[in-house]
Design an enzyme around this catalytic site. Structure first.
Site: not given
Length: 285
Positions: A125, A206, A230
């Site tokens: 990420k 997310s 998330s």
């Protein structure tokens, strides 16, 4: 039955998944230099639903080298993420990935193995620091051009274990800490990531890019972060396993946070136990 095979034979087999399979994998004669991208008549990618253990077997048997695996996944990203259905899960490619893979191949040939992740392509990420040629921006244009001076703890451990970080994934900008009406998987730097099964449906959370990357077989395993759903939410929506370790089990240094409560890890189901064991055994502070 494989996850994707099951889904394509149920009511979930809609235009979204058809677009992914047909547009993303239409050419059965794709190649990357001298590396053939094997696809069968159903349009499946040769590394479709691969697991860490299955790739290790391919590496040990000489079926593939790590360099070949990296090039295959980068080709897959080009075909499915950047063109075709344009899933937009990947925000940036590591330009040194192939060279790192060559190093891992050299170590393997000399009899050295760093463990179960040696030579395995991984994506992470974009809120996690990497001291390389990739930026760390949390998806924000305000952070564009930010190159970390040192690896996050988890990145350092991944590299030491022989994992090859081939790309960073898109996310909800600032890990979704920017608006009460924000769109999951959207960032000003990366744009909107799409659900691989239903291109116009919510993909949740997310860590959307990390979940989609595994679901669409852009990688075998991805790393995300979680404060409040998330990881677990995109896992359920995108049909993959998301592991959120106990807070503090994995060091959070080098991660752009919205809270101290974050967790990590993505995988296809067969990777689940191996990955969790690896976290307990290697990632612990």
């Amino acid at each position: 039955m494989k996850r994707r095979t099951f889904l394509t034979t149920t009511t979930l087999a809609t235009v979204g998944i058809a677009t992914l399979l047909v547009e993303g994998c239409h050419d059965s004669k794709n190649s990357i230099g001298d590396i053939r991208v094997d696809e069968d008549s159903n349009g499946t990618f040769d590394l479709d639903e691969a697991t860490i253990s299955s790739l290790i077997k391919k590496l040990d048997s000489g079926t593939y080298s790590s360099e070949q695996l990296v090039k295959l996944y980068l080709k897959r990203i080009n075909n499915v993420d950047k063109s075709g259905p344009q899933l937009n899960a990947i925000i940036e490619i590591n330009p040194d990935a192939a060279q790192i893979a060559k190093q891992m191949d050299s170590e393997r040939k000399s009899g050295k193995s760093r463990g179960p992740l040696h030579g395995i392509p991984v994506v992470i990420k974009d809120n996690i620091d990497t001291a390389d040629k990739m930026q760390t921006t949390s998806g924000s244009l305000a952070m564009a051009g930010n190159f970390a001076r040192k690896d996050a703890f988890i990145v350092k451990k991944l590299r030491n274990a022989g994992a090859i970080i081939i790309a960073k994934t898109n996310l909800s900008e600032w890990a979704n800490f920017r608006s009460t009406q924000s769109s999951s998987g959207w960032s000003s730097r990366g744009g909107q990531t799409k659900n691989p099964y239903f291109l116009d449906h919510n993909l949740c959370g997310s860590s959307a890019g990390s979940g989609v990357a595994v679901s669409a077989n852009l990688c075998v395993v991805a790393v995300g972060t979680e404060t409040d759903g998330s990881i677990v939410c995109p896992a359920s929506v995108n049909g993959v396993v998301g592991i959120k370790p106990t807070v503090g089990l994995v060091s959070r240094s080098g991660i752009i946070p919205i809270s101290k409560n974050t967790g990590h890890c993505w995988a296809n189901s067969e990777n689940c136990y191996r990955c969790s064991d690896f976290i307990r055994g290697t990632f612990g502070d």
